[in-house]
Design an enzyme around this catalytic site. Structure first.
Site, PDB file in Angstrom:
ATOM      1  N   GLU A 127     -17.975   7.546   2.344  1.00  0.00           N
ATOM      2  CA  GLU A 127     -17.338   6.031   1.734  1.00  0.00           C
ATOM      3  C   GLU A 127     -18.030   5.058   2.859  1.00  0.00           C
ATOM      4  OE1 GLU A 127     -14.412   3.309   0.027  1.00  0.00           O
ATOM      5  OE2 GLU A 127     -13.835   4.744   1.604  1.00  0.00           O
ATOM      6  N   GLU A 137     -15.614  -8.875  -7.314  1.00  0.00           N
ATOM      7  CA  GLU A 137     -13.560  -8.971  -6.324  1.00  0.00           C
ATOM      8  C   GLU A 137     -12.613  -9.971  -6.257  1.00  0.00           C
ATOM      9  OE1 GLU A 137     -11.635  -5.882  -6.896  1.00  0.00           O
ATOM     10  OE2 GLU A 137     -12.898  -4.656  -7.691  1.00  0.00           O
ATOM     11  N   GLU A 152      -2.566  -4.527 -10.291  1.00  0.00           N
ATOM     12  CA  GLU A 152      -2.605  -5.422  -8.887  1.00  0.00           C
ATOM     13  C   GLU A 152      -1.424  -6.284  -8.860  1.00  0.00           C
ATOM     14  OE1 GLU A 152      -7.098  -5.538  -7.172  1.00  0.00           O
ATOM     15  OE2 GLU A 152      -6.528  -6.821  -8.825  1.00  0.00           O
ATOM     16  N   GLU A 155     -10.021 -11.498  -7.070  1.00  0.00           N
ATOM     17  CA  GLU A 155      -8.201 -10.871  -6.645  1.00  0.00           C
ATOM     18  C   GLU A 155      -8.401 -12.068  -6.055  1.00  0.00           C
ATOM     19  OE1 GLU A 155      -8.979  -8.225  -3.115  1.00  0.00           O
ATOM     20  OE2 GLU A 155      -8.736  -6.270  -4.480  1.00  0.00           O
ATOM     21  N   ARG A 175       0.445  -1.189  -0.153  1.00  0.00           N
ATOM     22  CA  ARG A 175       0.194   0.100  -0.198  1.00  0.00           C
ATOM     23  C   ARG A 175       1.046   1.446   0.049  1.00  0.00           C
ATOM     24  NH1 ARG A 175      -5.171  -0.287  -1.847  1.00  0.00           N
ATOM     25  NH2 ARG A 175      -5.972  -2.493  -0.534  1.00  0.00           N
TER      26      ARG A 175
END
Length: 145
Positions: A88, A61, A109, A65, A33
């Site tokens: 959010e 997702e 990614e 992933e 990150r």
């Protein structure tokens, strides 16, 4: 009183998934990150457009992933991610009836996938190895159910 204040509005909502198999295993996704300048273990998660159903985004997702698909989905929780600076919202689902396929990472990614017992993921939360707030909340909620 007048003061400096920021309000971040997202074009997506957060969706996270706690995949659970019959043996009590779950999956974590690891990635660097850049905002934290460190590697982070988290639940599979991502963003879904505001006009997309949260469950549809969660299914996408999870497949992208981890390569997993699921036959049984349950909404686990709704939360606000950081309500002091953003509106959010996040949805977390439990996915069961899992079938393994191939991940389909986004081009940006570089992910590591880890299958482990749920008890080990909870130990990572308690030991400070998982610091992502959505992952912590979701894993602790699953432990309470």
């Amino acid at each position: 009183n007048e003061h400096d204040y920021s309000h971040v509005k997202f074009k997506n909502r957060a969706v996270a998934i706690v995949p659970l198999d019959d043996a009590g295993n779950t999956w974590l996704v690891g990635q660097y990150r850049y905002t934290l300048r460190q590697f982070s273990w988290e639940l599979p998660m991502g963003g879904g457009a505001l006009d997309e159903a949260p469950l549809d985004a969660a299914k996408r997702e999870l497949r992208e992933e981890t390569g997993l698909t699921a036959t049984d989905w349950q909404e686990l929780m709704f939360l606000h991610t950081t309500n002091s600076i953003t509106n959010e919202e996040g949805y977390v689902f439990i996915a069961r009836g899992l079938r393994q396929g191939e991940p389909d990472f986004d081009e940006t990614e570089d992910l590591q996938i880890r299958k482990l017992p749920l008890t080990e993921a909870l130990a990572m939360v308690r030991g400070g190895e998982i610091t992502d707030a959505i992952s912590i909340a979701a894993l602790l909620r699953v432990a309470d159910t």
